[in-house]
Design a protein around this motif. Structure first.
Motif, PDB file in Angstrom:
ATOM      1  N   ILE A  23       5.437   7.871   2.019  1.00 34.80           N
ATOM      2  CA  ILE A  23       4.557   7.256   1.027  1.00 34.80           C
ATOM      3  C   ILE A  23       3.273   8.072   0.926  1.00 34.80           C
ATOM      4  CG2 ILE A  23       3.245   5.157   0.469  1.00 34.80           C
ATOM      5  CD1 ILE A  23       5.328   3.587   2.090  1.00 34.80           C
ATOM      6  N   ARG A  24       2.752   8.193  -0.275  1.00 32.98           N
ATOM      7  CA  ARG A  24       1.489   8.919  -0.454  1.00 32.98           C
ATOM      8  C   ARG A  24       0.403   8.299   0.410  1.00 32.98           C
ATOM      9  NH1 ARG A  24       0.635  11.398  -6.265  1.00 32.98           N
ATOM     10  NH2 ARG A  24       2.746  12.115  -6.603  1.00 32.98           N
ATOM     11  N   LYS A  25      -0.505   9.155   0.897  1.00 31.13           N
ATOM     12  CA  LYS A  25      -1.499   8.738   1.874  1.00 31.13           C
ATOM     13  C   LYS A  25      -2.316   7.527   1.424  1.00 31.13           C
ATOM     14  CE  LYS A  25      -5.239  10.349   4.762  1.00 31.13           C
ATOM     15  NZ  LYS A  25      -6.064  11.440   5.208  1.00 31.13           N
ATOM     16  N   PHE A  26      -2.834   7.553   0.195  1.00 33.85           N
ATOM     17  CA  PHE A  26      -3.680   6.444  -0.257  1.00 33.85           C
ATOM     18  C   PHE A  26      -2.910   5.126  -0.293  1.00 33.85           C
ATOM     19  CE2 PHE A  26      -1.728   7.644  -4.245  1.00 33.85           C
ATOM     20  CZ  PHE A  26      -1.579   6.436  -4.914  1.00 33.85           C
ATOM     21  N   ALA A  27      -1.636   5.190  -0.698  1.00 27.76           N
ATOM     22  CA  ALA A  27      -0.829   3.976  -0.768  1.00 27.76           C
ATOM     23  C   ALA A  27      -0.474   3.474   0.630  1.00 27.76           C
ATOM     24  CB  ALA A  27       0.446   4.232  -1.566  1.00 27.76           C
ATOM     25  N   PHE A  28      -0.138   4.398   1.528  1.00 29.63           N
ATOM     26  CA  PHE A  28       0.186   3.993   2.891  1.00 29.63           C
ATOM     27  C   PHE A  28      -1.015   3.347   3.566  1.00 29.63           C
ATOM     28  CE2 PHE A  28       0.232   4.618   7.439  1.00 29.63           C
ATOM     29  CZ  PHE A  28       1.433   4.011   7.769  1.00 29.63           C
ATOM     30  N   GLU A  29      -2.176   3.957   3.426  1.00 26.66           N
ATOM     31  CA  GLU A  29      -3.376   3.398   4.063  1.00 26.66           C
ATOM     32  C   GLU A  29      -3.713   2.013   3.512  1.00 26.66           C
ATOM     33  OE1 GLU A  29      -6.342   6.428   3.656  1.00 26.66           O
ATOM     34  OE2 GLU A  29      -5.496   7.595   5.312  1.00 26.66           O
ATOM     35  N   TYR A  30      -3.513   1.827   2.214  1.00 23.02           N
ATOM     36  CA  TYR A  30      -3.762   0.525   1.604  1.00 23.02           C
ATOM     37  C   TYR A  30      -2.814  -0.525   2.167  1.00 23.02           C
ATOM     38  CZ  TYR A  30      -4.044  -3.063  -2.038  1.00 23.02           C
ATOM     39  OH  TYR A  30      -4.189  -4.255  -2.708  1.00 23.02           O
ATOM     40  N   LEU A  31      -1.538  -0.204   2.196  1.00 23.24           N
ATOM     41  CA  LEU A  31      -0.528  -1.150   2.685  1.00 23.24           C
ATOM     42  C   LEU A  31      -0.623  -1.360   4.190  1.00 23.24           C
ATOM     43  CD1 LEU A  31       2.447   0.166   0.552  1.00 23.24           C
ATOM     44  CD2 LEU A  31       1.185  -1.969   0.215  1.00 23.24           C
ATOM     45  N   CYS A  35      -4.012  -4.489   2.911  1.00 27.06           N
ATOM     46  CA  CYS A  35      -4.490  -4.708   1.534  1.00 27.06           C
ATOM     47  C   CYS A  35      -5.750  -5.586   1.518  1.00 27.06           C
ATOM     48  CB  CYS A  35      -3.404  -5.328   0.676  1.00 27.06           C
ATOM     49  SG  CYS A  35      -1.813  -4.506   0.770  1.00 27.06           S
TER      50      CYS A  35
END
Length: 55
Positions: A23-31, A35
């Motif tokens: 998963i792309r870094k920004f999406a992984f960090e968010y999830l 959230c």
């Protein structure tokens, strides 16, 4: 209902590592952060702690 298990992922940490690599870094960090500034993470943790397993 039969459950299939993938023996490549024996723990949540194994699944997390795989997700992090896919998963792309920004999406992984968010999830991964739960959230919304960890609000969801706190709520989910509170609900899970209420679960009681019975033999």
């Amino acid at each position: 209902m039969a459950m299939n298990f993938n023996l490549n992922y024996l723990s949540v940490d194994d699944l997390r590592k795989k997700a992090k690599s896919r998963i792309r870094k920004f999406a992984f960090e968010y999830l991964d952060g739960g959230c919304n500034e960890d609000i969801s993470l706190s709520r989910n943790t509170a609900v899970i702690r209420k679960i009681q397993l019975q033999p």
